[in-house]
Scaffold this motif. Structure first.
Motif, mmCIF file in Angstrom:
data_model
loop_
_atom_site.group_PDB
_atom_site.id
_atom_site.type_symbol
_atom_site.label_atom_id
_atom_site.label_comp_id
_atom_site.label_asym_id
_atom_site.label_seq_id
_atom_site.Cartn_x
_atom_site.Cartn_y
_atom_site.Cartn_z
ATOM 1 N N VAL A 52 22.272 62.616 52.011
ATOM 2 C CA VAL A 52 21.376 63.246 52.967
ATOM 3 C C VAL A 52 21.513 64.747 52.795
ATOM 4 N N GLY A 53 20.414 65.429 52.678
ATOM 5 C CA GLY A 53 20.484 66.872 52.489
ATOM 6 C C GLY A 53 21.135 67.209 51.169
ATOM 7 N N LYS A 54 21.597 68.433 51.079
ATOM 8 C CA LYS A 54 22.228 68.912 49.849
ATOM 9 C C LYS A 54 23.581 69.514 50.194
ATOM 10 N N VAL A 55 24.633 69.012 49.557
ATOM 11 C CA VAL A 55 25.967 69.565 49.783
ATOM 12 C C VAL A 55 26.068 70.879 49.012
ATOM 13 N N LEU A 56 26.380 71.946 49.730
ATOM 14 C CA LEU A 56 26.465 73.277 49.141
ATOM 15 C C LEU A 56 27.891 73.580 48.689
ATOM 16 N N HIS A 65 32.729 71.686 53.404
ATOM 17 C CA HIS A 65 31.476 71.997 52.714
ATOM 18 C C HIS A 65 30.295 71.845 53.658
ATOM 19 N N LEU A 66 29.298 72.713 53.451
ATOM 20 C CA LEU A 66 28.079 72.669 54.245
ATOM 21 C C LEU A 66 27.127 71.652 53.636
ATOM 22 N N ARG A 67 26.405 70.926 54.501
ATOM 23 C CA ARG A 67 25.382 69.962 54.083
ATOM 24 C C ARG A 67 24.045 70.485 54.606
ATOM 25 N N GLU A 68 23.278 71.115 53.719
ATOM 26 C CA GLU A 68 22.016 71.755 54.064
ATOM 27 C C GLU A 68 20.928 70.714 54.329
ATOM 28 N N VAL A 69 20.233 70.884 55.473
ATOM 29 C CA VAL A 69 19.075 70.051 55.802
ATOM 30 C C VAL A 69 17.935 70.966 56.206
ATOM 31 N N GLY A 70 16.708 70.464 56.047
ATOM 32 C CA GLY A 70 15.537 71.261 56.390
ATOM 33 C C GLY A 70 15.469 71.566 57.871
ATOM 34 N N ALA A 74 16.579 69.274 61.085
ATOM 35 C CA ALA A 74 17.962 69.664 61.354
ATOM 36 C C ALA A 74 18.381 69.330 62.778
ATOM 37 N N PRO A 75 19.616 68.879 62.932
ATOM 38 C CA PRO A 75 20.128 68.662 64.281
ATOM 39 C C PRO A 75 20.370 69.996 64.970
ATOM 40 N N GLU A 76 20.422 69.953 66.298
ATOM 41 C CA GLU A 76 20.725 71.139 67.086
ATOM 42 C C GLU A 76 21.743 70.769 68.150
ATOM 43 N N VAL A 77 22.514 71.754 68.576
ATOM 44 C CA VAL A 77 23.500 71.547 69.636
ATOM 45 C C VAL A 77 23.458 72.739 70.576
ATOM 46 N N GLY A 78 23.654 72.461 71.845
ATOM 47 C CA GLY A 78 23.824 73.499 72.849
ATOM 48 C C GLY A 78 25.149 73.252 73.542
ATOM 49 N N VAL A 79 25.784 74.312 74.022
ATOM 50 C CA VAL A 79 27.062 74.155 74.709
ATOM 51 C C VAL A 79 27.009 74.923 76.026
ATOM 52 N N GLU A 80 27.485 74.280 77.081
ATOM 53 C CA GLU A 80 27.597 74.908 78.396
ATOM 54 C C GLU A 80 29.023 74.699 78.877
ATOM 55 N N VAL A 81 29.653 75.770 79.322
ATOM 56 C CA VAL A 81 31.032 75.710 79.788
ATOM 57 C C VAL A 81 31.064 76.212 81.224
ATOM 58 N N THR A 82 31.611 75.385 82.119
ATOM 59 C CA THR A 82 31.712 75.766 83.532
ATOM 60 C C THR A 82 33.144 75.541 84.001
ATOM 61 N N GLY A 156 32.590 64.349 56.899
ATOM 62 C CA GLY A 156 33.378 65.569 57.042
ATOM 63 C C GLY A 156 32.656 66.836 56.641
ATOM 64 N N THR A 157 31.433 66.734 56.098
ATOM 65 C CA THR A 157 30.672 67.930 55.789
ATOM 66 C C THR A 157 30.064 68.483 57.075
ATOM 67 N N VAL A 158 29.684 69.755 57.043
ATOM 68 C CA VAL A 158 29.129 70.432 58.209
ATOM 69 C C VAL A 158 27.611 70.481 58.074
ATOM 70 N N TRP A 159 26.882 70.023 59.096
ATOM 71 C CA TRP A 159 25.430 70.152 59.067
ATOM 72 C C TRP A 159 25.093 71.636 59.053
ATOM 73 N N ALA A 160 24.142 72.026 58.207
ATOM 74 C CA ALA A 160 23.800 73.445 58.057
ATOM 75 C C ALA A 160 22.304 73.628 57.875
ATOM 76 N N VAL A 161 21.822 74.787 58.301
ATOM 77 C CA VAL A 161 20.436 75.206 58.103
ATOM 78 C C VAL A 161 20.479 76.634 57.562
ATOM 79 N N HIS A 162 19.781 76.871 56.480
ATOM 80 C CA HIS A 162 19.751 78.193 55.832
ATOM 81 C C HIS A 162 21.164 78.697 55.526
ATOM 82 N N GLY A 163 22.050 77.781 55.110
ATOM 83 C CA GLY A 163 23.400 78.159 54.706
ATOM 84 C C GLY A 163 24.346 78.489 55.841
#
Length: 193
Positions: A52-56, A65-70, A74-82, A156-163
């Motif tokens: 899936v994607g391209k391992v950079l 290693h980063l795993r580049e996806v379009g 691409a997945p997205e994450v938001g974080v809220e800390v209270t 174990g690769t990291v999802w990445a967008v634009h590197g």
């Protein structure tokens, strides 16, 4: 050619034709598992084919290693800390085009799936298999800290967008000037990471 050899080859051919391509190791479109890859999707179609994607060649700050996806996939994450009512912090993650894996998931990259890792000031403190986590107060002493959630594939690769890793960061400030029994915090602020 003898009947025994012919019968053996016919049986092998029948197995490859009856099973979905790649499940029995009869061959895949890319010649077998790729980097971090595994077999193609099963009959239920719950997984996408690997790789899936391209391992950079590039890695994140922890050496993964980063795993580049379009961008559109691409997945997205938001974080809220209270502040928590007790000593600590409540961390809540929100996901788009991403599903957290279960513990012990097969170490294969599947589109939009994997664990999230939580970092405090660049140091990994937890691997998350749920969107909520209680961050112990001892991990965020007096001062300003960055709490980052980063998305990984199951291999174990990291999802990445634009590197750049797919992640989100919240800045929190801990103050020692609070009255007894009050949460140890000021507001958490989100920033793109």
């Amino acid at each position: 050619m003898s009947w025994t050899k012919t019968r053996g080859r016919l049986a092998a051919l029948a197995v490859c034709l009856l099973l979905p391509l790649g499940v029995a190791g009869c061959g895949t479109a890319h010649g077998g598992p790729g980097p971090g890859g595994g077999a193609s999707a099963g009959a239920a179609g719950a997984e996408s084919p690997s790789p899936v994607g391209k391992v950079l060649d590039d890695t994140d700050d922890s050496g993964r290693h980063l795993r580049e996806v379009g961008g559109k996939d691409a997945p997205e994450v938001g974080v809220e800390v209270t502040p928590a009512s007790a000593d600590g912090w409540d961390v809540r993650l929100t996901f788009h085009r991403f599903r957290v894996s279960t513990r012990g998931a097969r170490p294969t990259a599947v589109t939009g799936r994997g664990p999230a890792c939580l970092f405090v000031d660049g140091r990994r403190v937890a691997r998350l298999y749920a969107p909520r986590y209680r961050l112990p107060g001892r991990l965020v002493p007096h001062g300003t800290h960055q709490v980052t959630a980063r998305l990984y594939a199951d291999d174990g690769t990291v999802w990445a967008v634009h590197g750049k890793p797919v992640q989100s960061t919240a800045d929190i400030t801990v103050s020692d000037t609070r009255p007894p029994g009050t949460p140890p915090a000021s507001a958490a602020r989100l920033s793109d990471g």
